[in-house]
Scaffold this active site. Sequence first.
Site, PDB file in Angstrom:
ATOM      1  N   PHE A  11      10.831  48.833  30.861  1.00  0.00           N
ATOM      2  CA  PHE A  11      11.413  48.560  31.813  1.00  0.00           C
ATOM      3  C   PHE A  11      10.443  48.314  32.845  1.00  0.00           C
ATOM      4  O   PHE A  11      10.282  47.425  33.583  1.00  0.00           O
ATOM      5  CB  PHE A  11      12.536  50.249  32.782  1.00  0.00           C
ATOM      6  CG  PHE A  11      11.976  49.604  33.957  1.00  0.00           C
ATOM      7  CD1 PHE A  11      12.434  48.592  34.473  1.00  0.00           C
ATOM      8  CD2 PHE A  11      11.679  51.221  34.736  1.00  0.00           C
ATOM      9  CE1 PHE A  11      12.643  48.505  36.358  1.00  0.00           C
ATOM     10  CE2 PHE A  11      11.436  51.006  36.021  1.00  0.00           C
ATOM     11  CZ  PHE A  11      11.895  49.871  36.413  1.00  0.00           C
ATOM     12  N   ALA A  64       5.140  54.854  25.932  1.00  0.00           N
ATOM     13  CA  ALA A  64       5.456  56.323  26.663  1.00  0.00           C
ATOM     14  C   ALA A  64       7.026  56.700  26.082  1.00  0.00           C
ATOM     15  O   ALA A  64       7.790  56.053  26.205  1.00  0.00           O
ATOM     16  CB  ALA A  64       4.913  56.741  27.143  1.00  0.00           C
ATOM     17  N   TYR A 166       6.183  66.213  29.990  1.00  0.00           N
ATOM     18  CA  TYR A 166       5.754  64.863  29.746  1.00  0.00           C
ATOM     19  C   TYR A 166       4.834  64.618  30.723  1.00  0.00           C
ATOM     20  O   TYR A 166       3.817  64.191  30.660  1.00  0.00           O
ATOM     21  CB  TYR A 166       6.869  64.347  30.768  1.00  0.00           C
ATOM     22  CG  TYR A 166       6.726  63.327  31.116  1.00  0.00           C
ATOM     23  CD1 TYR A 166       6.655  61.788  30.164  1.00  0.00           C
ATOM     24  CD2 TYR A 166       6.861  62.887  32.463  1.00  0.00           C
ATOM     25  CE1 TYR A 166       6.179  60.611  30.831  1.00  0.00           C
ATOM     26  CE2 TYR A 166       6.385  61.358  33.131  1.00  0.00           C
ATOM     27  CZ  TYR A 166       6.042  60.549  32.661  1.00  0.00           C
ATOM     28  OH  TYR A 166       6.052  58.663  33.271  1.00  0.00           O
ATOM     29  N   ARG A 234      10.235  62.393  47.808  1.00  0.00           N
ATOM     30  CA  ARG A 234       9.704  61.128  46.670  1.00  0.00           C
ATOM     31  C   ARG A 234       9.328  59.808  47.632  1.00  0.00           C
ATOM     32  O   ARG A 234       9.488  59.083  48.544  1.00  0.00           O
ATOM     33  CB  ARG A 234      10.696  60.926  45.201  1.00  0.00           C
ATOM     34  CG  ARG A 234      11.115  62.391  45.077  1.00  0.00           C
ATOM     35  CD  ARG A 234      10.553  62.303  44.072  1.00  0.00           C
ATOM     36  NE  ARG A 234      11.037  63.745  42.979  1.00  0.00           N
ATOM     37  CZ  ARG A 234      11.401  65.139  44.444  1.00  0.00           C
ATOM     38  NH1 ARG A 234      10.231  65.567  44.934  1.00  0.00           N
ATOM     39  NH2 ARG A 234      10.800  65.650  43.005  1.00  0.00           N
TER      40      ARG A 234
END
Length: 337
Positions: A11, A64, A166, A234
């Site tokens: 992405f 990742a 993560y 956010r």
Amino acid sequence: MRVLVTGGAGFIGSHVVEALASRGHEPVVFDVREGHERAAADVRDREAVGRALSGVDAVCHQAAMVGLGTGFADAAEYVSRNDLGTAVLLTAMADRGVRRLVLAGSMAVYGEGHYVCARHGVVRPGPRTVTDLDAGRFEPLCPVCGEELSPGLVGEAALVDPRSVYATTKLAQEHLCGAWARSTGGSAVSLRYHNVYGPGMPRDTPYAGVASFFRSALARGEAPRVFEDGLQRRDFVHVRDVAAANVAALEADATVPRALTVYNTGSGEPHTVGEMAQALASAYDGPGPVVTGEYRLGDVRHVTADSSRLRAELGWKPEVGFVEGMREFARAGMGRS
């Protein structure tokens, strides 16, 4: 520059590749996905990484395993892909004399965001309890007096407190990159991404961002389901702006070796998750969001970035506004699962 982009078919990585090419650089795509003109291999494959680094001037490390990673069922896989993979890459870079690196970092390393208590100043609330969340008490309180807190922007100097597998692996990546830079005299930059969204975003997977889940629901004619009360804050930053930040970091003057420099990478315009769901629903002309009161135990309440350092030092600034970006995302195609 000839730049190896690990995860270059993903992405964010694919947008980085496009941004590099538009600036006259030569991106080399290294990704586990097979495809035309890709070095299709795992970043943990030492021989493949070594071959891919041939003639390379710099590395943009996007590869990742992403996602929340709150439990430990996938812990070994996260550590293997993110940390072992980074160690293999850095070892090969040291052997090949490649001395410029940009890492895809994450705001997740901070844990909860920046909070101020009217009585006790800046405080760091602990993880929210199941009891509070079940009761709909979503806002963290002052750990000293129990009073309400005011959320603010997180700067790079803030203490890190990763609260998921993560997030822990992303912090370990930064430490590895810092050790590599000190050992080799190289230049390493970590861009701590906030909530990245945009065309090509993965869909309907455990590792997709909340924006992709909302858009998928709208595509099915369903209302986006917003967790908690929808007021969690956010910073939603467009993927093209993130790609531009990577290019800016790669093109920055690296004549003075430095161990590791970190930059928050966000739009600078905090929005609630509820606002984001409503913006997508409006752009898609679909049903309005439903606030469910449900929660994920590993989620933090508010975390928004102060990205002024990136603007000041690298001359970067986001170009895609929130409404414009959400409108484009609502209408754009999404990537593979």
